[in-house]
Design a protein around this motif. Structure first.
Motif, PDB file in Angstrom:
ATOM      1  N   GLU A 240      10.835  -6.789   8.179  1.00  0.00           N
ATOM      2  CA  GLU A 240       9.755  -6.154   7.445  1.00  0.00           C
ATOM      3  C   GLU A 240       9.940  -6.416   5.960  1.00  0.00           C
ATOM      4  O   GLU A 240      11.040  -6.677   5.479  1.00  0.00           O
ATOM      5  N   SER A 241       8.840  -6.353   5.236  1.00  0.00           N
ATOM      6  CA  SER A 241       8.927  -6.547   3.796  1.00  0.00           C
ATOM      7  C   SER A 241       7.735  -5.868   3.156  1.00  0.00           C
ATOM      8  O   SER A 241       6.836  -5.382   3.847  1.00  0.00           O
ATOM      9  N   TYR A 242       7.730  -5.813   1.872  1.00  0.00           N
ATOM     10  CA  TYR A 242       6.621  -5.237   1.140  1.00  0.00           C
ATOM     11  C   TYR A 242       5.614  -6.347   0.837  1.00  0.00           C
ATOM     12  O   TYR A 242       5.789  -7.104  -0.104  1.00  0.00           O
ATOM     13  N   TYR A 243       4.621  -6.484   1.673  1.00  0.00           N
ATOM     14  CA  TYR A 243       3.591  -7.525   1.537  1.00  0.00           C
ATOM     15  C   TYR A 243       4.197  -8.917   1.386  1.00  0.00           C
ATOM     16  O   TYR A 243       3.656  -9.768   0.685  1.00  0.00           O
TER      17      TYR A 243
ATOM     18  N   ARG B   1       6.561  -9.845  -0.329  1.00  0.00           N
ATOM     19  CA  ARG B   1       6.998 -10.152  -1.687  1.00  0.00           C
ATOM     20  C   ARG B   1       8.518 -10.283  -1.745  1.00  0.00           C
ATOM     21  O   ARG B   1       9.236  -9.678  -0.962  1.00  0.00           O
TER      22      ARG B   1
END
Ligand code: SF4
Ligand code: SF4
Lengths: 311, 316
Positions: free
Chosen positions: A13-16, A18
């Motif tokens: 998982e990541s923040y959009y 980024r």
């Protein structure tokens, strides 16, 4: 908890999408060029001292000029990256062993002065004794100059650089020896360059072995060294090094022309290696995968941390 | 030089501020994201107080987040995560103490309804690490540890070398375009010296950002975590609170409602300087190898392979 390591693209998982890390702000070509020049200059200083001790005047002259010229050009590249000359002087206001850039500045500054003095004495014929003393000093600082740049890259959070912190100094040292030997093979007469050929060959072996270890040992983290543009650069560099080594071993002693071709190829290989490693680091910082997945795996190995919630 | 790694109970003493009673207590932030409403008052207050220049305006399409990331001119960044509720959350949204104003989403915001969206909002900031990589690698001494245990850049000393930028395991600090020097959150050093609360914490309407003595904040956070767990909010966890983690604990830590990477935070950051000893040892060994190669190249043709064997064999 799902084991995700064996699927081709690890899920994470990541923040959009980024990046988590900031991409290094160091500029291309300034910094990779500096890495190359440091290696070339440092190892040339060693070569110059050996040549002086064993009475090989042409080799000595070429190596002294390479040491002084490499250090001067490297300093220019570094200052260009900083933007203003007085900014380099700020590096010398404190000595911090925790900062490879600080340590390196305290190697580069005296090395530049000493190798410059040795080269000046050589070219002008003035003060030969002092020139030799300066040259020995430069030869002592040369190996650290050629290898500390690995610490510069590795002492960051950039996964591809940091995780390779045991191997990178050997890659850089070997690459520097290869460049210094190669340049001397290109510019000095063949009857004096036997030591340069041996140095280049041995450097190439060290570099190739250490680089191979990075790929073998570091799995996903080493992926940027294999893929994309940095991967292509590194493969090109490896081919240069291999071809140059082949020519050197087979014909380096016999043909001035082939020796020069091999020398130039060594230099090109060393230069390309630095660009490849530098750009692999940028790619490694840009993709959150290289930050998240190995850290997740580490947490999973420790059995603790915050486990994934999807049971 | 202070210690590089591991638990450290008094950063100021370690940084040379004398014994514990000779310096103020370590100050920090506890950002409780469970009560953040995403109003960005912290972002604005920080910009205003610290006169941080504008850094462009861009529509990102990342929910309500056009700020995007922390950087030289963004010292508080409110992240917005919209997570589809395809599975009913195991945590029925207990009363998180949120004001009743929901995010303006037609689907019904953070209610656990079918097809709904779970909102995560979090105000990110420099972590003021116990072992701060940015500070360790800074060659000029521009980054320093204050008497409050925070980490601050001095712009008049910074030479823009950029070493701190890739050293930070959280991607916080950056060089300011046009200026070339590094900037980041100062935890309002100037306000602290006047006994005031940092601007962001002062402006936060929900007390999501809490400022205070770090030891006290840690206790408060532990109580809040227990409270949330008791309410069934199992997803709540503290991030950066543990003084035994890879950076020795953060001076600014968080309560999160999902995995750290969902908010753009590294799940298990480790200060790069932990490996500094090994790094210098390997640099030394490589330098010795190069010197050895040099000597051997002149000494004899047979010596080189022999030296190589030792070097490669002796290397780990
Ligand atoms: S979060 Fe990054 S910038 Fe902030 S103190 Fe830690 S290492 Fe430095
Ligand atoms: S950019 Fe400035 S603050 Fe960052 S490491 Fe260099 S001198 Fe230090």
């Amino acid at each position: 908890m799902k084991e995700q390591r064996l699927v081709p693209e690890p899920e994470f998982e990541s923040y959009y999408g980024r990046p988590i890390l900031k991409e290094p702000t160091w500029k291309t070509p300034d910094v990779p060029l500096y890495l190359f020049l440091g290696g070339l200059a440092g190892c040339s200083a060693v070569l110059a001292e050996g040549a002086a001790l064993t009475d090989r005047p042409d080799l000595e002259r070429v190596a002294r000029l390479a040491a002084a010229g490499g250090a001067a050009a490297g300093t220019v590249a570094l200052i260009h990256d900083l933007g203003r000359p007085e900014r380099f002087l700020k590096m010398l206001r404190v000595f911090k062993p925790t900062s490879p850039l600080s340590v390196g500045s305290f190697i580069l500054a005296p090395f530049s002065a000493l190798s410059g003095a040795a080269a000046a004495a050589q070219v002008t014929g003035l003060l030969p004794r002092l020139g030799r003393v300066a040259g020995s000093g430069a030869a002592l600082l040369g190996p650290p100059l050629a290898t500390y740049t690995a610490a510069l890259l590795a002492n960051t959070a950039v996964p591809a650089w940091h995780e390779a912190h045991r191997e990178l100094p050997f890659v850089f040292g070997g690459s520097g020896a290869q460049a210094a030997g190669g340049l001397a093979m290109l510019l000095a007469p063949i009857d004096q360059t036997a030591p340069a050929r041996r140095m280049a060959l041995a450097g190439a072996v060290v570099e190739l072995a250490a680089a191979e270890t990075i790929l073998r040992r570091h799995g996903l983290v080493a992926e940027p060294y294999r893929t994309g543009r940095p991967g292509r650069l590194i493969r090109l560099a490896r081919n240069c090094t291999a071809v140059a080594s082949g020519i050197t071993a087979l014909a380096g002693r016999r043909s001035r022309l082939l020796s020069a071709v091999a020398g130039a190829t060594y230099v090109a290989g060393s230069l390309t290696t630095r660009f490849g490693i530098f750009e692999a680091g940028l790619a490694s910082a840009r993709d959150p995968k290289y930050t998240v997945v190995p850290q997740r795996e580490r947490l999973a190995r420790q059995g603790g941390g915050s486990a994934k919630i999807d049971g | 030089m202070g210690s590089l790694w591991g638990r450290l109970d008094d950063v100021q003493t370690d940084a040379g501020y004398g014994s514990p009673d000779e310096h103020p207590p370590r100050m920090g932030f506890f950002t409780d994201t469970s009560v953040c409403i995403g109003c960005k008052a912290c972002e604005v207050a920080c910009k205003e107080w610290n006169e941080v220049p504008d850094d462009g305006y861009l529509l990102t399409g990342m929910s309500y987040d056009n700020t995007q990331e922390l950087g030289a001119s963004t010292w508080r960044h409110v992240a917005f995560v919209e997570k589809p509720l395809d599975v009913p959350v195991e945590a029925p949204p207990a009363d998180l103490g949120m004001p009743s104003m929901g995010p303006p989403d037609p689907q019904g915001a953070e209610s656990g309804g079918e097809g709904g969206v779970r909102w995560l909002m979090s105000s990110d900031v420099c972590k003021h690490c116990t072992h701060a990589a940015c500070l360790d690698v800074c060659p000029t001494g521009s980054l320093f540890r204050t008497e409050y245990g925070t980490v601050v850049v001095q712009p008049d000393i910074c030479n823009g070398c950029g070493y701190c930028v890739p050293a930070c395991p959280y991607g916080v600090i950056d060089l300011r375009e046009g200026d070339g020097r590094a900037f980041k959150c100062t935890l309002c050093y100037d306000r602290l010296k006047e006994g005031q609360t940092p601007a962001c914490a002062q402006a936060c309407p929900t007390e999501s950002i809490q400022y205070g003595e770090l030891s006290e904040l840690r206790e408060r956070a532990d109580r809040r975590l227990t409270e949330l767990h008791d309410q069934g909010v199992d997803v709540a966890r503290l991030y950066g609170r543990d003084p035994d983690d890879g950076v020795g604990g953060d001076g600014a830590f968080f309560l999160l409602l999902d995995e750290p990477e969902v908010y753009g935070l590294p799940p298990d950051p480790i200060v790069t300087t932990r490996d500094l000893g090994s790094l210098w040892r390997h640099v030394g060994a490589a330098a010795a190898t190069v010197a050895g190669l040099g000597v051997a190249s002149f000494a004899s043709r047979r010596l080189v392979p022999r030296l190589l064997g030792t070097a490669l064999g002796g290397r780990r």
